[in-house]
Design an enzyme around this catalytic site. Sequence first.
Site, PDB file in Angstrom:
ATOM      1  N   ARG A  68      78.973  37.427 113.707  1.00 38.42           N
ATOM      2  CA  ARG A  68      78.646  36.394 112.727  1.00 38.42           C
ATOM      3  C   ARG A  68      77.639  35.451 113.365  1.00 38.42           C
ATOM      4  NH1 ARG A  68      84.303  36.919 112.547  1.00 38.42           N
ATOM      5  NH2 ARG A  68      85.154  37.574 110.529  1.00 38.42           N
ATOM      6  N   LYS A  93      86.907  32.298 112.593  1.00 34.70           N
ATOM      7  CA  LYS A  93      87.748  32.585 111.424  1.00 34.70           C
ATOM      8  C   LYS A  93      89.081  33.236 111.816  1.00 34.70           C
ATOM      9  CE  LYS A  93      84.079  32.881 107.961  1.00 34.70           C
ATOM     10  NZ  LYS A  93      83.516  33.662 106.833  1.00 34.70           N
ATOM     11  N   HIS A 157      74.596  38.098 107.701  1.00 33.57           N
ATOM     12  CA  HIS A 157      75.874  38.788 107.540  1.00 33.57           C
ATOM     13  C   HIS A 157      75.692  40.245 107.145  1.00 33.57           C
ATOM     14  CE1 HIS A 157      80.130  37.903 107.808  1.00 33.57           C
ATOM     15  NE2 HIS A 157      80.359  38.711 106.791  1.00 33.57           N
ATOM     16  N   ARG A 160      76.321  42.358 110.153  1.00 34.04           N
ATOM     17  CA  ARG A 160      77.743  42.607 110.429  1.00 34.04           C
ATOM     18  C   ARG A 160      78.264  43.725 109.537  1.00 34.04           C
ATOM     19  NH1 ARG A 160      82.510  40.666 112.589  1.00 34.04           N
ATOM     20  NH2 ARG A 160      84.305  40.501 111.196  1.00 34.04           N
ATOM     21  N   HIS A 183      88.654  41.750 112.826  1.00 29.08           N
ATOM     22  CA  HIS A 183      89.299  41.403 111.564  1.00 29.08           C
ATOM     23  C   HIS A 183      90.791  41.120 111.785  1.00 29.08           C
ATOM     24  CE1 HIS A 183      86.094  43.637 108.985  1.00 29.08           C
ATOM     25  NE2 HIS A 183      85.822  42.353 109.118  1.00 29.08           N
ATOM     26  N   TYR A 192      84.787  49.496 104.582  1.00 26.99           N
ATOM     27  CA  TYR A 192      83.808  50.330 105.275  1.00 26.99           C
ATOM     28  C   TYR A 192      84.217  51.799 105.261  1.00 26.99           C
ATOM     29  CZ  TYR A 192      82.455  45.721 106.983  1.00 26.99           C
ATOM     30  OH  TYR A 192      82.086  44.406 107.054  1.00 26.99           O
TER      31      TYR A 192
END
Length: 206
Positions: A68, A93, A157, A160, A183, A192
């Site tokens: 990010r 995050k 982004h 990413r 994640h 994905y």
Amino acid sequence: MLSITIQHPFSAKIFSQNTPPSKKSSQREREYLRPSEVNAMIGAAQKVGRHGVRDGAIILLMFRHGLRTAELVALKWSQMDLVGGYIEIHRVKNGHDSIHPLRSPELRALRQIQRDYPDSSYVFVSERKAPLSTRSIRHIIARAGEIAKIAWTVHPHQLRHACGYYLASLGHDTRAIQDYLGHKNIHHTVRYTQMSPQRFEKFWRD
């Protein structure tokens, strides 16, 4: 801000008749980039301005490590092991931190950056030795996309997402991709693998 040159008396009736502007739909065809597009952007970034090596490395690292913007600008040399070939990824995050390998193209670029921008604890800095801002990164990415003739305005982004889709296309395990991208919830990773063409490779045997 728009500058209003003609003043009109205030009227509640006038304001009540105005409707909010409709939300513009995205002009991007997709929210990720293909590897060929990323390579074109890296080449474009390397050829423009005085910071070609730095800007090309920004795109390369964001793609290969699914960074990010906030993670990229916070990168410090203390997170790098250029001898052993590793990078410590600190996720934002509430994501999971991890250690990624660095390959030859990244190592060459990082060593050059270390020579070009000495005496800074941050990896990506301006001429004043200050860490690059997220706004600067957005500009660098958008400019590279424009020079590479990508049909829409590229935002960071997308790199990413490009990383996630590329790893899934190689058939990597969903859990491994989750850990790689940091994640917290695997539902963010599943997108994905759901779009990976590898899922359907054995459907037809021509």
